[in-house]
Motif scaffolding. Sequence first.
Motif, PDB file in Angstrom:
ATOM      1  N   ILE A 192      -6.426  14.122  -0.864  1.00  0.00           N
ATOM      2  CA  ILE A 192      -6.779  13.925   0.544  1.00  0.00           C
ATOM      3  C   ILE A 192      -6.777  12.442   0.870  1.00  0.00           C
ATOM      4  N   LEU A 193      -7.401  11.668   0.026  1.00  0.00           N
ATOM      5  CA  LEU A 193      -7.437  10.213   0.221  1.00  0.00           C
ATOM      6  C   LEU A 193      -6.030   9.632   0.204  1.00  0.00           C
ATOM      7  N   ASN A 194      -5.196  10.121  -0.684  1.00  0.00           N
ATOM      8  CA  ASN A 194      -3.821   9.641  -0.799  1.00  0.00           C
ATOM      9  C   ASN A 194      -3.039   9.866   0.489  1.00  0.00           C
TER      10      ASN A 194
ATOM     11  N   LEU B 205       0.685  10.383  -8.420  1.00  0.00           N
ATOM     12  CA  LEU B 205       0.935  10.748  -9.816  1.00  0.00           C
ATOM     13  C   LEU B 205      -0.359  10.764 -10.621  1.00  0.00           C
ATOM     14  N   LEU B 206      -1.201   9.776 -10.398  1.00  0.00           N
ATOM     15  CA  LEU B 206      -2.488   9.726 -11.091  1.00  0.00           C
ATOM     16  C   LEU B 206      -3.344  10.935 -10.723  1.00  0.00           C
ATOM     17  N   THR B 207      -3.333  11.295  -9.457  1.00  0.00           N
ATOM     18  CA  THR B 207      -4.073  12.479  -9.008  1.00  0.00           C
ATOM     19  C   THR B 207      -3.570  13.734  -9.714  1.00  0.00           C
ATOM     20  N   TYR B 208      -2.266  13.874  -9.795  1.00  0.00           N
ATOM     21  CA  TYR B 208      -1.660  15.034 -10.452  1.00  0.00           C
ATOM     22  C   TYR B 208      -2.007  15.076 -11.943  1.00  0.00           C
ATOM     23  N   LEU B 209      -1.855  13.937 -12.613  1.00  0.00           N
ATOM     24  CA  LEU B 209      -2.085  13.905 -14.058  1.00  0.00           C
ATOM     25  C   LEU B 209      -3.542  14.159 -14.442  1.00  0.00           C
ATOM     26  N   THR B 210      -4.466  13.739 -13.582  1.00  0.00           N
ATOM     27  CA  THR B 210      -5.887  13.900 -13.902  1.00  0.00           C
ATOM     28  C   THR B 210      -6.483  15.165 -13.301  1.00  0.00           C
TER      29      THR B 210
ATOM     30  N   SER C 144       0.834  -1.203   0.000  1.00  0.00           N
ATOM     31  CA  SER C 144       0.000   0.000   0.000  1.00  0.00           C
ATOM     32  C   SER C 144       0.870   1.255   0.000  1.00  0.00           C
ATOM     33  N   LEU C 145       1.917   1.245   0.823  1.00  0.00           N
ATOM     34  CA  LEU C 145       2.836   2.387   0.840  1.00  0.00           C
ATOM     35  C   LEU C 145       3.517   2.584  -0.513  1.00  0.00           C
ATOM     36  N   ALA C 146       3.904   1.500  -1.148  1.00  0.00           N
ATOM     37  CA  ALA C 146       4.554   1.582  -2.459  1.00  0.00           C
ATOM     38  C   ALA C 146       3.586   2.096  -3.527  1.00  0.00           C
ATOM     39  N   ASN C 147       2.309   1.839  -3.344  1.00  0.00           N
ATOM     40  CA  ASN C 147       1.295   2.227  -4.319  1.00  0.00           C
ATOM     41  C   ASN C 147       0.906   3.705  -4.207  1.00  0.00           C
ATOM     42  N   GLN C 148       1.120   4.311  -3.056  1.00  0.00           N
ATOM     43  CA  GLN C 148       0.668   5.691  -2.848  1.00  0.00           C
ATOM     44  C   GLN C 148       1.313   6.703  -3.794  1.00  0.00           C
ATOM     45  N   PRO C 149       2.611   6.597  -4.096  1.00  0.00           N
ATOM     46  CA  PRO C 149       3.161   7.543  -5.080  1.00  0.00           C
ATOM     47  C   PRO C 149       2.507   7.412  -6.462  1.00  0.00           C
TER      48      PRO C 149
ATOM     49  N   VAL D 297      -4.333  10.352   3.548  1.00  0.00           N
ATOM     50  CA  VAL D 297      -4.936   9.541   4.607  1.00  0.00           C
ATOM     51  C   VAL D 297      -4.523   8.075   4.466  1.00  0.00           C
ATOM     52  N   MET D 298      -4.533   7.555   3.264  1.00  0.00           N
ATOM     53  CA  MET D 298      -4.152   6.147   3.049  1.00  0.00           C
ATOM     54  C   MET D 298      -2.682   5.912   3.383  1.00  0.00           C
ATOM     55  N   THR D 299      -1.840   6.890   3.118  1.00  0.00           N
ATOM     56  CA  THR D 299      -0.427   6.773   3.474  1.00  0.00           C
ATOM     57  C   THR D 299      -0.268   6.702   4.993  1.00  0.00           C
ATOM     58  N   VAL D 300      -0.955   7.569   5.708  1.00  0.00           N
ATOM     59  CA  VAL D 300      -0.888   7.574   7.171  1.00  0.00           C
ATOM     60  C   VAL D 300      -1.420   6.254   7.731  1.00  0.00           C
ATOM     61  N   ILE D 301      -2.539   5.773   7.204  1.00  0.00           N
ATOM     62  CA  ILE D 301      -3.114   4.510   7.666  1.00  0.00           C
ATOM     63  C   ILE D 301      -2.156   3.350   7.415  1.00  0.00           C
ATOM     64  N   ALA D 302      -1.513   3.333   6.259  1.00  0.00           N
ATOM     65  CA  ALA D 302      -0.580   2.251   5.943  1.00  0.00           C
ATOM     66  C   ALA D 302       0.619   2.258   6.885  1.00  0.00           C
ATOM     67  N   ILE D 303       1.120   3.446   7.196  1.00  0.00           N
ATOM     68  CA  ILE D 303       2.243   3.546   8.138  1.00  0.00           C
ATOM     69  C   ILE D 303       1.811   3.058   9.517  1.00  0.00           C
ATOM     70  N   GLN D 304       0.652   3.518   9.975  1.00  0.00           N
ATOM     71  CA  GLN D 304       0.146   3.089  11.282  1.00  0.00           C
ATOM     72  C   GLN D 304      -0.108   1.586  11.305  1.00  0.00           C
ATOM     73  N   GLY D 305      -0.702   1.068  10.257  1.00  0.00           N
ATOM     74  CA  GLY D 305      -0.994  -0.360  10.187  1.00  0.00           C
ATOM     75  C   GLY D 305       0.264  -1.207  10.246  1.00  0.00           C
ATOM     76  N   TYR D 306       1.283  -0.787   9.524  1.00  0.00           N
ATOM     77  CA  TYR D 306       2.537  -1.539   9.534  1.00  0.00           C
ATOM     78  C   TYR D 306       3.201  -1.469  10.901  1.00  0.00           C
ATOM     79  N   ARG D 307       3.228  -0.298  11.494  1.00  0.00           N
ATOM     80  CA  ARG D 307       3.834  -0.145  12.825  1.00  0.00           C
ATOM     81  C   ARG D 307       3.093  -0.983  13.867  1.00  0.00           C
ATOM     82  N   ASN D 308       1.770  -0.925  13.844  1.00  0.00           N
ATOM     83  CA  ASN D 308       0.984  -1.704  14.799  1.00  0.00           C
ATOM     84  C   ASN D 308       1.210  -3.198  14.611  1.00  0.00           C
TER      85      ASN D 308
END
Length: 75
Positions: free
Chosen positions: A53-55, A41-46, A32-37, A57-68
């Motif tokens: 915002i979702l990007n 990029l998709l957000t920027y291009l479109t 998930s972390l690898a997919n966020q960039p 939030v999902m990055t923060v959740i992935a970091i928290q999930g991995y740490r937990n």
Amino acid sequence: MLVTVLSVVTSIITIVVMQLLARRNRMGWLLSLANQPLWGLLTYLTGAWGLAILNVVMTVIAIQGYRNWRQNDTR
């Protein structure tokens, strides 16, 4: 063409992430972390700035999930 390929790739990776997490596989958080960039990029291009915002939030959740997950593995 790039946007189409990128949207397909990010979607497939996201589906794989969800499958991994549903099977309680910690690698889902890393993928998930690898997919966020790519989503960024998709957000920027479109210009779909609402996805930014979702990007974030999902990055923060992935970091928290991995740490937990790591903390629970060491207990």
